[in-house]
Write an enzyme that holds these catalytic residues in place. Structure first.
Site, PDB file in Angstrom:
ATOM      1  N   ASP A  37       3.627   0.647  12.207  1.00 63.53           N
ATOM      2  CA  ASP A  37       2.347   0.166  11.689  1.00 63.53           C
ATOM      3  C   ASP A  37       2.004  -1.241  12.198  1.00 63.53           C
ATOM      4  O   ASP A  37       0.872  -1.692  12.044  1.00 63.53           O
ATOM      5  CB  ASP A  37       2.338   0.190  10.154  1.00 63.53           C
ATOM      6  CG  ASP A  37       2.400   1.622   9.635  1.00 63.53           C
ATOM      7  OD1 ASP A  37       2.085   2.537  10.408  1.00 63.53           O
ATOM      8  OD2 ASP A  37       2.774   1.820   8.458  1.00 63.53           O
ATOM      9  N   LYS A  81       0.832  -1.212   0.000  1.00 61.36           N
ATOM     10  CA  LYS A  81       0.000   0.000   0.000  1.00 61.36           C
ATOM     11  C   LYS A  81       0.863   1.257   0.000  1.00 61.36           C
ATOM     12  O   LYS A  81       0.669   2.164  -0.805  1.00 61.36           O
ATOM     13  CB  LYS A  81      -0.929   0.015   1.232  1.00 61.36           C
ATOM     14  CG  LYS A  81      -1.604   1.366   1.458  1.00 61.36           C
ATOM     15  CD  LYS A  81      -2.447   1.400   2.714  1.00 61.36           C
ATOM     16  CE  LYS A  81      -1.767   1.924   3.939  1.00 61.36           C
ATOM     17  NZ  LYS A  81      -1.613   3.369   4.059  1.00 61.36           N
ATOM     18  N   ASN A  82       1.806   1.325   0.945  1.00 60.56           N
ATOM     19  CA  ASN A  82       2.538   2.587   1.093  1.00 60.56           C
ATOM     20  C   ASN A  82       3.526   2.854  -0.041  1.00 60.56           C
ATOM     21  O   ASN A  82       4.025   3.969  -0.171  1.00 60.56           O
ATOM     22  CB  ASN A  82       3.212   2.651   2.468  1.00 60.56           C
ATOM     23  CG  ASN A  82       2.168   2.850   3.564  1.00 60.56           C
ATOM     24  OD1 ASN A  82       1.021   3.216   3.277  1.00 60.56           O
ATOM     25  ND2 ASN A  82       2.542   2.592   4.808  1.00 60.56           N
ATOM     26  N   ASP A 118       6.331  19.859   7.831  1.00 59.69           N
ATOM     27  CA  ASP A 118       7.391  20.866   7.725  1.00 59.69           C
ATOM     28  C   ASP A 118       8.610  20.371   6.950  1.00 59.69           C
ATOM     29  O   ASP A 118       9.243  21.155   6.231  1.00 59.69           O
ATOM     30  CB  ASP A 118       7.819  21.334   9.129  1.00 59.69           C
ATOM     31  CG  ASP A 118       8.265  20.185  10.006  1.00 59.69           C
ATOM     32  OD1 ASP A 118       7.454  19.261  10.217  1.00 59.69           O
ATOM     33  OD2 ASP A 118       9.418  20.179  10.457  1.00 59.69           O
ATOM     34  N   CYS A 127      -5.188   8.891   8.947  1.00 60.15           N
ATOM     35  CA  CYS A 127      -5.357   8.363  10.304  1.00 60.15           C
ATOM     36  C   CYS A 127      -4.902   9.395  11.325  1.00 60.15           C
ATOM     37  O   CYS A 127      -3.983  10.169  11.065  1.00 60.15           O
ATOM     38  CB  CYS A 127      -4.527   7.096  10.492  1.00 60.15           C
ATOM     39  SG  CYS A 127      -5.135   5.675   9.582  1.00 60.15           S
ATOM     40  N   ARG A 181       0.485  15.680  12.873  1.00 60.12           N
ATOM     41  CA  ARG A 181       1.147  15.109  11.688  1.00 60.12           C
ATOM     42  C   ARG A 181       1.665  16.245  10.806  1.00 60.12           C
ATOM     43  O   ARG A 181       1.075  16.578   9.782  1.00 60.12           O
ATOM     44  CB  ARG A 181       0.182  14.195  10.922  1.00 60.12           C
ATOM     45  CG  ARG A 181      -0.221  12.975  11.720  1.00 60.12           C
ATOM     46  CD  ARG A 181      -0.990  11.966  10.927  1.00 60.12           C
ATOM     47  NE  ARG A 181      -0.152  11.213   9.998  1.00 60.12           N
ATOM     48  CZ  ARG A 181      -0.561  10.148   9.318  1.00 60.12           C
ATOM     49  NH1 ARG A 181      -1.784   9.707   9.440  1.00 60.12           N
ATOM     50  NH2 ARG A 181       0.259   9.517   8.507  1.00 60.12           N
ATOM     51  N   PRO A 182       2.793  16.851  11.208  1.00 57.32           N
ATOM     52  CA  PRO A 182       3.295  18.007  10.469  1.00 57.32           C
ATOM     53  C   PRO A 182       3.870  17.623   9.102  1.00 57.32           C
ATOM     54  O   PRO A 182       4.197  16.457   8.883  1.00 57.32           O
ATOM     55  CB  PRO A 182       4.416  18.532  11.373  1.00 57.32           C
ATOM     56  CG  PRO A 182       4.854  17.375  12.193  1.00 57.32           C
ATOM     57  CD  PRO A 182       3.669  16.443  12.310  1.00 57.32           C
ATOM     58  N   ARG A 241      -4.060  10.524   3.668  1.00 58.09           N
ATOM     59  CA  ARG A 241      -2.846  11.243   4.004  1.00 58.09           C
ATOM     60  C   ARG A 241      -1.882  11.319   2.802  1.00 58.09           C
ATOM     61  O   ARG A 241      -1.257  12.332   2.541  1.00 58.09           O
ATOM     62  CB  ARG A 241      -2.184  10.472   5.147  1.00 58.09           C
ATOM     63  CG  ARG A 241      -0.972  11.109   5.718  1.00 58.09           C
ATOM     64  CD  ARG A 241      -1.347  12.180   6.683  1.00 58.09           C
ATOM     65  NE  ARG A 241      -0.207  12.967   7.063  1.00 58.09           N
ATOM     66  CZ  ARG A 241      -0.294  14.200   7.512  1.00 58.09           C
ATOM     67  NH1 ARG A 241      -1.440  14.790   7.649  1.00 58.09           N
ATOM     68  NH2 ARG A 241       0.788  14.866   7.831  1.00 58.09           N
ATOM     69  N   ARG A 272      -9.285   0.320   3.727  1.00 63.82           N
ATOM     70  CA  ARG A 272      -8.328   1.234   3.100  1.00 63.82           C
ATOM     71  C   ARG A 272      -7.036   0.512   2.725  1.00 63.82           C
ATOM     72  O   ARG A 272      -6.376   0.888   1.764  1.00 63.82           O
ATOM     73  CB  ARG A 272      -7.961   2.371   4.071  1.00 63.82           C
ATOM     74  CG  ARG A 272      -8.946   3.508   4.134  1.00 63.82           C
ATOM     75  CD  ARG A 272      -8.356   4.629   4.967  1.00 63.82           C
ATOM     76  NE  ARG A 272      -6.945   4.792   4.651  1.00 63.82           N
ATOM     77  CZ  ARG A 272      -5.987   5.073   5.536  1.00 63.82           C
ATOM     78  NH1 ARG A 272      -6.270   5.239   6.790  1.00 63.82           N
ATOM     79  NH2 ARG A 272      -4.741   5.199   5.151  1.00 63.82           N
TER      80      ARG A 272
HETATM   81  N1  EPU Z   1       7.255  14.326  10.752  1.00 62.57           N
HETATM   82  C1  EPU Z   1       7.616  15.625  11.014  1.00 62.57           C
HETATM   83  N2  EPU Z   1       7.632  16.487   9.963  1.00 62.57           N
HETATM   84  C2  EPU Z   1       7.319  16.126   8.693  1.00 62.57           C
HETATM   85  C3  EPU Z   1       6.955  14.791   8.443  1.00 62.57           C
HETATM   86  C4  EPU Z   1       6.924  13.903   9.501  1.00 62.57           C
HETATM   87  O1  EPU Z   1       7.912  15.989  12.148  1.00 62.57           O
HETATM   88  O2  EPU Z   1       7.373  16.963   7.797  1.00 62.57           O
HETATM   89  C5  EPU Z   1       7.236  13.349  11.873  1.00 62.57           C
HETATM   90  C6  EPU Z   1       5.849  12.770  12.105  1.00 62.57           C
HETATM   91  O3  EPU Z   1       5.088  13.596  12.963  1.00 62.57           O
HETATM   92  C7  EPU Z   1       6.182  11.425  12.714  1.00 62.57           C
HETATM   93  C8  EPU Z   1       7.486  11.032  12.023  1.00 62.57           C
HETATM   94  O4  EPU Z   1       8.030  12.246  11.492  1.00 62.57           O
HETATM   95  O5  EPU Z   1       6.423  11.579  14.085  1.00 62.57           O
HETATM   96  C9  EPU Z   1       7.364  10.024  10.889  1.00 62.57           C
HETATM   97  O6  EPU Z   1       6.414  10.464   9.945  1.00 62.57           O
HETATM   98  P1  EPU Z   1       6.485  10.048   8.400  1.00 62.57           P
HETATM   99  O7  EPU Z   1       6.565  11.277   7.595  1.00 62.57           O
HETATM  100  O8  EPU Z   1       7.566   9.017   8.224  1.00 62.57           O
HETATM  101  O9  EPU Z   1       5.069   9.371   8.200  1.00 62.57           O
HETATM  102  P2  EPU Z   1       4.147   9.464   6.913  1.00 62.57           P
HETATM  103  O10 EPU Z   1       4.951   9.536   5.691  1.00 62.57           O
HETATM  104  O11 EPU Z   1       3.075  10.480   7.124  1.00 62.57           O
HETATM  105  C10 EPU Z   1       4.110   6.894   6.476  1.00 62.57           C
HETATM  106  C11 EPU Z   1       3.072   5.827   6.333  1.00 62.57           C
HETATM  107  C12 EPU Z   1       2.441   5.537   7.695  1.00 62.57           C
HETATM  108  C13 EPU Z   1       3.549   5.120   8.664  1.00 62.57           C
HETATM  109  C14 EPU Z   1       4.663   6.178   8.710  1.00 62.57           C
HETATM  110  C15 EPU Z   1       5.864   5.762   9.536  1.00 62.57           C
HETATM  111  C16 EPU Z   1       2.274   6.215   4.108  1.00 62.57           C
HETATM  112  C17 EPU Z   1       1.181   6.654   3.237  1.00 62.57           C
HETATM  113  N3  EPU Z   1       2.051   6.281   5.416  1.00 62.57           N
HETATM  114  O12 EPU Z   1       3.437   8.038   6.975  1.00 62.57           O
HETATM  115  O13 EPU Z   1       1.622   4.409   7.461  1.00 62.57           O
HETATM  116  O14 EPU Z   1       3.016   4.988   9.963  1.00 62.57           O
HETATM  117  O15 EPU Z   1       5.129   6.448   7.368  1.00 62.57           O
HETATM  118  O16 EPU Z   1       6.414   4.587   9.044  1.00 62.57           O
HETATM  119  O17 EPU Z   1       3.329   5.779   3.635  1.00 62.57           O
HETATM  120  C18 EPU Z   1      -0.289   3.069   7.678  1.00 62.57           C
HETATM  121  O18 EPU Z   1       0.048   2.481   6.641  1.00 62.57           O
HETATM  122  O19 EPU Z   1      -1.187   2.639   8.446  1.00 62.57           O
HETATM  123  C19 EPU Z   1       0.402   4.298   8.060  1.00 62.57           C
HETATM  124  C20 EPU Z   1      -0.101   5.151   8.926  1.00 62.57           C
END
Ligand code: EPU
Length: 418
Positions: free
Chosen positions: A305, A22-23, A125, A117, A122-123, A93, A397
């Site tokens: 996850d 998925k991701n 930045d 989710c 969920r920033p 997301r 999803r």
């Molecule tokens: N973070 C920041 N700033 C940013 C981006 C992230 O501080 O600009 C922080 C987040 O708050 C968090 C950490 O960095 O504490 C990791 O976030 P990440 O950006 O890696 O997460 P994501 O890309 O939003 C993806 C997966 C999530 C999975 C996370 C961590 C996708 C679509 N989603 O999210 O998957 O939990 O990586 O591995 O790839 C799921 O599949 O159920 C799911 C939630």
């Protein structure tokens, strides 16, 4: 409304085949916006998130055709829009990948702040920091991110936090930027490598994906091609944990065992047997489950996850286990549901202290998010009596044919309309 009814107690046995990741695919499909020719993508999981992201591309003007249930063809040559309003992006997301992809395509993107989710803050930045380094002006206005530049130029970017989304988004924006972009402290998840491999298969020049330093040499254009998505690490881990929880014996096929090492190691520590083959793992249990401590971390650490599923497993293991959530601020909301099934868990901030009990007991619960939903299903499979799970939209999803795969393994689970 639909519900899952699970009568617990059956041991899972037999074989299950894991679907595409998925991701990875939710990034690969928007990445097709960068490609001038036709992309054929194979091993696409049949899940709601894929339908949603395909719909977003179609609304932007792409032609997306299903060749069969798991193969699609995308032609983005006629896409002429760079705006993705809230109505379009609120469902997931990963719609933030439209930012990087549209920037790479048009030097311009207007994308509403995404949904997804709820794990606390969920920033984005780090995504914005990366775009700005590439010369993009980014402004937020009425919930919409406006990003534009005259020309994308390569840059050296150090990520302050390891972020899957920011690493992929910057990769997408940099693929056609002039010069060599270097992402330092990049995320190393299998899906990062998969997106890089997809881009390279389409003509990009991305090196180092899977390490902390990714180098992207800008190319003039990406042409079409065929690509097959990797197997889903998290779906595989979910079935590994379900097999262990039920005390059964399951061969989990179409996996990359290397991606599962942190899960394999933890299961072995808990007295579960795991055998690795080239593209499969066998998980079985004969003895009692024993306690373990788990800390979730970016890859190659134990994946966040799979934190809800492993908490379910630990809740029926002998002894006291401690689980520390190392990625998200607030990912224990589902524990209240599990406690209603009898689990003995205390949550303090990012830490859960779990006192193992003999058996969970079935009752009505809800899927509070995607992976928590999968965890409730595992809890239902091992609980006494019947567990009723609502809010299935979360599970749909991200898991292809979840109940059908479980039924084939001997689970007593059915979906009913109420
Ligand atoms: N973070 C920041 N700033 C940013 C981006 C992230 O501080 O600009 C922080 C987040 O708050 C968090 C950490 O960095 O504490 C990791 O976030 P990440 O950006 O890696 O997460 P994501 O890309 O939003 C993806 C997966 C999530 C999975 C996370 C961590 C996708 C679509 N989603 O999210 O998957 O939990 O990586 O591995 O790839 C799921 O599949 O159920 C799911 C939630």
């Amino acid at each position: 409304m639909e519900k899952l009814l699970i009568t617990g107690g059956n041991k899972l046995t037999g074989e299950v085949t894991i679907s595409g990741a998925k991701n990875a695919v939710v990034a690969i499909i928007p990445a097709a916006l960068l490609v001038e020719g036709v992309c054929r993508i194979e091993n696409v999981p049949d899940i709601k998130d894929v339908t949603v992201i395909i719909d977003m591309l179609a609304q932007l003007g792409a032609r997306v055709e299903y060749i069969n249930k798991n193969t699609i063809e995308i032609d983005c040559s006629k896409v002429d829009r760079y705006t993705a309003p809230y109505e379009m992006v609120k469902k997931m997301r990963a719609s933030y990948y439209l930012l990087g992809a549209l920037l790479g395509r048009f030097n311009k993107a207007e994308v509403a702040f995404p949904g997804g989710c709820d794990f606390g803050v969920r920033p984005i930045d780090q995504h914005i920091k990366g775009f700005e380094a590439l010369g993009v002006k980014v402004e937020m206005d009425h919930g919409i991110i406006h990003a534009s530049t005259g020309k994308l130029t390569a840059a050296q970017i150090y990520m302050d936090v390891v972020s899957v989304g920011a690493t992929i988004n910057v990769m997408l924006a940099a693929v056609k930027a002039e010069g060599v972009t270097i992402i330092e402290n990049a995320a190393k998840e299998p899906h990062i490598v998969d997106v890089a491999n997809f881009l390279n298969a389409m003509g990009a020049n991305v090196k180092g994906a899977g390490t902390d330093v990714i180098k992207i040499k800008g190319v003039k254009k990406l042409t079409g091609g065929t690509y097959s998505v990797i197997p889903d690490q998290i779906e595989a881990g979910t079935f590994m944990i379900a097999a262990a929880a039920s005390g059964g014996d399951v061969l989990i096929k179409n996996v990359i065992p290397k991606h599962l090492e942190s899960i394999t190691a933890k299961l072995i520590e808990m007295n579960v047997s795991v055998e690795e083959y080239d593209d499969a793992v066998r998980v079985w249990r004969t003895g009692k489950l024993t306690k373990a401590n788990v800390k979730t971390l970016p890859y190659p650490g134990f994946p966040t996850d799979l934190q809800p599923p492993i908490v379910v497993l630990l809740s029926i293991a002998e002894g006291t286990s401690i689980v520390t959530e190392g990625v998200w601020d607030s990912r224990f909301q589902y524990v209240d549901e599990l406690k209603r099934m009898g689990a003995n868990i205390k949550v303090e901030g990012r830490i859960a202290i779990i006192e193992g009990i003999q058996r969970l007991s079935g009752c009505p619960v809800k899927a509070t998010d995607l992976r928590a939903g999968a965890a409730m299903v595992i809890a239902g499979l091992v609980a006494d009596g019947t567990t009723e799970i609502c809010d299935l939209k979360h599970i749909d999803r991200g898991y292809e044919n979840f109940e059908a795969k479980l039924v084939k393994l001997g689970a007593n689970i059915k979906r009913v309309k109420v």
